[in-house]
Scaffold this motif. Structure first.
Motif, PDB file in Angstrom:
ATOM      1  N   ASP A 242      53.696  48.695  21.416  1.00 50.55           N
ATOM      2  CA  ASP A 242      54.185  48.376  20.076  1.00 50.55           C
ATOM      3  C   ASP A 242      55.533  47.654  20.133  1.00 50.55           C
ATOM      4  O   ASP A 242      55.730  46.621  19.502  1.00 50.55           O
ATOM      5  CB  ASP A 242      54.321  49.666  19.258  1.00 50.55           C
ATOM      6  CG  ASP A 242      54.908  49.436  17.893  1.00 50.55           C
ATOM      7  OD1 ASP A 242      54.140  49.217  16.947  1.00 50.55           O
ATOM      8  OD2 ASP A 242      56.154  49.468  17.744  1.00 50.55           O
ATOM      9  N   LYS A 243      56.475  48.217  20.908  1.00 52.01           N
ATOM     10  CA  LYS A 243      57.837  47.669  20.914  1.00 52.01           C
ATOM     11  C   LYS A 243      58.510  48.054  22.223  1.00 52.01           C
ATOM     12  O   LYS A 243      58.297  49.150  22.742  1.00 52.01           O
ATOM     13  CB  LYS A 243      58.626  48.215  19.720  1.00 52.01           C
ATOM     14  CG  LYS A 243      59.949  47.528  19.443  1.00 52.01           C
ATOM     15  CD  LYS A 243      60.518  47.990  18.104  1.00 52.01           C
ATOM     16  CE  LYS A 243      61.812  47.235  17.772  1.00 52.01           C
ATOM     17  NZ  LYS A 243      62.362  47.656  16.448  1.00 52.01           N
ATOM     18  N   ILE A 244      59.348  47.153  22.745  1.00 52.31           N
ATOM     19  CA  ILE A 244      60.092  47.397  23.974  1.00 52.31           C
ATOM     20  C   ILE A 244      61.585  47.409  23.657  1.00 52.31           C
ATOM     21  O   ILE A 244      62.114  46.467  23.046  1.00 52.31           O
ATOM     22  CB  ILE A 244      59.783  46.329  25.034  1.00 52.31           C
ATOM     23  CG1 ILE A 244      58.295  46.344  25.389  1.00 52.31           C
ATOM     24  CG2 ILE A 244      60.633  46.560  26.291  1.00 52.31           C
ATOM     25  CD1 ILE A 244      57.882  45.248  26.367  1.00 52.31           C
ATOM     26  N   PHE A 245      62.263  48.490  24.058  1.00 55.44           N
ATOM     27  CA  PHE A 245      63.703  48.636  23.872  1.00 55.44           C
ATOM     28  C   PHE A 245      64.405  48.474  25.213  1.00 55.44           C
ATOM     29  O   PHE A 245      63.843  48.755  26.272  1.00 55.44           O
ATOM     30  CB  PHE A 245      64.037  50.020  23.313  1.00 55.44           C
ATOM     31  CG  PHE A 245      63.671  50.227  21.873  1.00 55.44           C
ATOM     32  CD1 PHE A 245      64.627  50.112  20.874  1.00 55.44           C
ATOM     33  CD2 PHE A 245      62.378  50.543  21.508  1.00 55.44           C
ATOM     34  CE1 PHE A 245      64.310  50.306  19.540  1.00 55.44           C
ATOM     35  CE2 PHE A 245      62.031  50.741  20.176  1.00 55.44           C
ATOM     36  CZ  PHE A 245      63.005  50.622  19.195  1.00 55.44           C
ATOM     37  N   ALA A 246      65.671  48.075  25.182  1.00 56.29           N
ATOM     38  CA  ALA A 246      66.501  48.054  26.375  1.00 56.29           C
ATOM     39  C   ALA A 246      66.900  49.481  26.742  1.00 56.29           C
ATOM     40  O   ALA A 246      66.973  50.367  25.876  1.00 56.29           O
ATOM     41  CB  ALA A 246      67.750  47.207  26.135  1.00 56.29           C
ATOM     42  N   PHE A 247      67.179  49.712  28.030  1.00 51.86           N
ATOM     43  CA  PHE A 247      67.567  51.035  28.505  1.00 51.86           C
ATOM     44  C   PHE A 247      68.795  51.547  27.757  1.00 51.86           C
ATOM     45  O   PHE A 247      68.860  52.722  27.379  1.00 51.86           O
ATOM     46  CB  PHE A 247      67.838  50.959  30.009  1.00 51.86           C
ATOM     47  CG  PHE A 247      68.038  52.288  30.684  1.00 51.86           C
ATOM     48  CD1 PHE A 247      67.245  53.388  30.376  1.00 51.86           C
ATOM     49  CD2 PHE A 247      69.011  52.428  31.661  1.00 51.86           C
ATOM     50  CE1 PHE A 247      67.419  54.606  31.026  1.00 51.86           C
ATOM     51  CE2 PHE A 247      69.197  53.641  32.318  1.00 51.86           C
ATOM     52  CZ  PHE A 247      68.404  54.729  31.994  1.00 51.86           C
ATOM     53  N   ASP A 248      69.757  50.688  27.505  1.00 50.05           N
ATOM     54  CA  ASP A 248      70.958  51.102  26.781  1.00 50.05           C
ATOM     55  C   ASP A 248      70.653  51.539  25.358  1.00 50.05           C
ATOM     56  O   ASP A 248      71.480  52.211  24.723  1.00 50.05           O
ATOM     57  CB  ASP A 248      71.983  49.971  26.747  1.00 50.05           C
ATOM     58  CG  ASP A 248      72.647  49.738  28.102  1.00 50.05           C
ATOM     59  OD1 ASP A 248      72.654  50.668  28.932  1.00 50.05           O
ATOM     60  OD2 ASP A 248      73.151  48.624  28.327  1.00 50.05           O
ATOM     61  N   ASP A 249      69.514  51.141  24.833  1.00 52.25           N
ATOM     62  CA  ASP A 249      69.131  51.473  23.453  1.00 52.25           C
ATOM     63  C   ASP A 249      68.141  52.635  23.397  1.00 52.25           C
ATOM     64  O   ASP A 249      67.365  52.758  22.442  1.00 52.25           O
ATOM     65  CB  ASP A 249      68.523  50.242  22.776  1.00 52.25           C
ATOM     66  CG  ASP A 249      69.519  49.106  22.632  1.00 52.25           C
ATOM     67  OD1 ASP A 249      70.722  49.396  22.483  1.00 52.25           O
ATOM     68  OD2 ASP A 249      69.103  47.933  22.679  1.00 52.25           O
ATOM     69  N   LEU A 250      68.173  53.497  24.405  1.00 49.78           N
ATOM     70  CA  LEU A 250      67.214  54.605  24.473  1.00 49.78           C
ATOM     71  C   LEU A 250      67.308  55.535  23.268  1.00 49.78           C
ATOM     72  O   LEU A 250      66.289  55.997  22.744  1.00 49.78           O
ATOM     73  CB  LEU A 250      67.442  55.408  25.760  1.00 49.78           C
ATOM     74  CG  LEU A 250      66.510  56.590  26.001  1.00 49.78           C
ATOM     75  CD1 LEU A 250      65.055  56.139  26.106  1.00 49.78           C
ATOM     76  CD2 LEU A 250      66.916  57.354  27.254  1.00 49.78           C
ATOM     77  N   VAL A 251      68.515  55.809  22.801  1.00 47.63           N
ATOM     78  CA  VAL A 251      68.669  56.675  21.626  1.00 47.63           C
ATOM     79  C   VAL A 251      67.984  56.050  20.419  1.00 47.63           C
ATOM     80  O   VAL A 251      67.270  56.724  19.658  1.00 47.63           O
ATOM     81  CB  VAL A 251      70.160  56.947  21.348  1.00 47.63           C
ATOM     82  CG1 VAL A 251      70.345  57.640  19.988  1.00 47.63           C
ATOM     83  CG2 VAL A 251      70.759  57.824  22.458  1.00 47.63           C
TER      84      VAL A 251
ATOM     85  N   GLN B 165      55.193  53.129  14.626  1.00 49.11           N
ATOM     86  CA  GLN B 165      54.542  52.387  15.708  1.00 49.11           C
ATOM     87  C   GLN B 165      53.029  52.424  15.627  1.00 49.11           C
ATOM     88  O   GLN B 165      52.427  53.377  15.124  1.00 49.11           O
ATOM     89  CB  GLN B 165      55.021  52.913  17.067  1.00 49.11           C
ATOM     90  CG  GLN B 165      54.532  54.303  17.417  1.00 49.11           C
ATOM     91  CD  GLN B 165      55.437  55.415  16.923  1.00 49.11           C
ATOM     92  OE1 GLN B 165      56.258  55.229  16.032  1.00 49.11           O
ATOM     93  NE2 GLN B 165      55.289  56.593  17.510  1.00 49.11           N
ATOM     94  N   ILE B 166      52.432  51.386  16.178  1.00 45.55           N
ATOM     95  CA  ILE B 166      50.998  51.349  16.440  1.00 45.55           C
ATOM     96  C   ILE B 166      50.865  51.102  17.936  1.00 45.55           C
ATOM     97  O   ILE B 166      51.044  49.978  18.422  1.00 45.55           O
ATOM     98  CB  ILE B 166      50.278  50.252  15.628  1.00 45.55           C
ATOM     99  CG1 ILE B 166      50.426  50.520  14.128  1.00 45.55           C
ATOM    100  CG2 ILE B 166      48.815  50.170  16.022  1.00 45.55           C
ATOM    101  CD1 ILE B 166      49.826  49.448  13.251  1.00 45.55           C
ATOM    102  N   GLY B 167      50.612  52.145  18.684  1.00 44.30           N
ATOM    103  CA  GLY B 167      50.583  52.053  20.126  1.00 44.30           C
ATOM    104  C   GLY B 167      51.819  52.661  20.745  1.00 44.30           C
ATOM    105  O   GLY B 167      52.436  53.564  20.191  1.00 44.30           O
ATOM    106  N   LYS B 168      52.236  52.125  21.878  1.00 43.09           N
ATOM    107  CA  LYS B 168      53.250  52.740  22.729  1.00 43.09           C
ATOM    108  C   LYS B 168      54.624  52.110  22.575  1.00 43.09           C
ATOM    109  O   LYS B 168      54.753  50.890  22.418  1.00 43.09           O
ATOM    110  CB  LYS B 168      52.796  52.591  24.184  1.00 43.09           C
ATOM    111  CG  LYS B 168      53.488  53.515  25.154  1.00 43.09           C
ATOM    112  CD  LYS B 168      52.911  54.913  25.071  1.00 43.09           C
ATOM    113  CE  LYS B 168      53.389  55.752  26.247  1.00 43.09           C
ATOM    114  NZ  LYS B 168      52.774  57.079  26.214  1.00 43.09           N
ATOM    115  N   ILE B 169      55.643  52.959  22.655  1.00 42.51           N
ATOM    116  CA  ILE B 169      57.030  52.516  22.704  1.00 42.51           C
ATOM    117  C   ILE B 169      57.476  52.567  24.163  1.00 42.51           C
ATOM    118  O   ILE B 169      57.263  53.565  24.849  1.00 42.51           O
ATOM    119  CB  ILE B 169      57.930  53.408  21.845  1.00 42.51           C
ATOM    120  CG1 ILE B 169      57.454  53.399  20.382  1.00 42.51           C
ATOM    121  CG2 ILE B 169      59.381  52.941  21.916  1.00 42.51           C
ATOM    122  CD1 ILE B 169      58.085  54.487  19.540  1.00 42.51           C
TER     123      ILE B 169
END
Length: 331
Positions: A302-311, A322-326
């Motif tokens: 669904d969406k990919i975040f940067a490691f620094d944006d884990l929170v 989401q639809i699917g995996k984060i």
């Protein structure tokens, strides 16, 4: 040194903290250390962080069930894996000890699978929790067969979409539910034969319209709560309801009258039934790797975040948009 994520108190996404920790500790004979490229997020991670999961955290705790990356060290007893291999992490039996949230992760080799070349690291980090959960519930516990109608609730989740793909791969007919019309078209486009938006459509009436008097042979339910009685009413004689979640906080009744009249089976299921049994885990690996390699199983990111944006990624996880995996990408 490597950045590792831990939490020191239970709570919301804000309790997650980054720590610089040595990554040169000696490995156990059966362990591998992975340089993480991507992390797959699961609802279980958030429940574990909040203290509402079946496993309880020993603080301070790591967390994370899934990741993909490159092996950078192997224990003395490890065979079949070597430094440099691209791999995925299969959910382990110890979330706090073998957490995957970090630039490196150490896990037992039996919970590692080689990454199919057709998958990106983001897709590979998304694969195992969803497909093991769906495989265990539909195939191992549910005995799903070709031609059978199966109800899959909360189908816009990664596990729900995995269940749709697995049902299609064995020739079954997946009937999906989602909360509202906003996700209905997307779930249809991702393979469901029928989708019922339960806030806008009556579940019982819709099921009767779709399957008629023959009823459902199988149900794979992530919701629980009062709607279990509606599902039981739509089941065929000898049907099996596999419950793997309780998204509805209301009490879940056991539909005894219907179970007696229809000889229904209703059982709980968690993925640890598979990963905690060596033979079942190997059977699941074969099924899933074959599906991933053939393209019958394809993780939906669904969406990919940067490691620094884990929170922020955890806040999005709890928003249920989401639809699917984060996925979180690790540099």
């Amino acid at each position: 040194m490597a950045r590792i994520v831990r939490f020191h108190t239970l709570g919301g996404p804000e309790v997650l903290q980054f720590h610089e920790e040595p990554d040169s500790a000696a490995l156990g004979a059966d362990e591998v250390r992975i340089r993480v490229k991507a992390i797959g997020l699961n609802r279980a991670d958030a429940m574990f962080r909040r203290g509402s999961y079946i496993e309880k955290a020993q603080l301070p705790s790591r967390l994370g069930y899934e990741a993909a990356g490159l092996i950078e060290a192997v224990g003395a007893g490890v065979t079949g894996l070597k430094v440099g291999d691209a791999v995925s992490v299969i959910p382990t039996m110890d979330l706090g000890r073998y957490g995957t949230y970090g630039e490196t992760a150490v896990v037992p080799a039996r919970f590692v699978a080689l990454k199919p070349e057709s998958l990106s690291f983001a897709q590979a980090a998304s694969a195992w929790m969803q497909y093991i959960t769906a495989y265990g519930g539909l195939i191992a516990a549910g005995g799903l067969r070709a031609g059978e109608h199966v109800l899959i609730t909360a189908a816009s989740s990664s596990v729900g979409l995995a269940a749709i793909q697995i049902a299609l791969s064995v020739g079954a007919i997946p009937i999906a539910t989602t909360l509202d019309m906003a996700k209905k078209d997307a779930v249809l486009a991702l393979g469901a034969a029928h989708v019922i938006a339960t806030r806008d459509e009556d579940l019982g009436e819709a099921l009767h319209r779709i399957v008629g008097p023959d009823g459902l042979q199988r149900a794979f339910d992530a919701v629980g709560g009062p709607q279990v009685e509606t599902i039981a009413a739509a089941m065929a004689p000898g049907g099996i309801i596999v419950s793997h979640g309780m998204l509805d906080p209301a009490a879940t009744p056991f539909p005894l009258r219907l179970a007696l009249r229809k000889s229904l089976t209703m059982r709980g299921y968690v993925f640890t039934e598979i990963v905690g049994n060596a033979d079942k885990l190997e059977a699941a690996k074969r099924f899933i790797l074959q599906g991933l390699s053939s393209g019958a199983l394809r993780p939906v990111v669904d969406k990919i975040f940067a490691f620094d944006d884990l929170v922020e990624a955890h806040r999005y996880l709890e928003s249920n948009q989401q639809i699917g995996k984060i996925v979180v990408s690790v540099p």
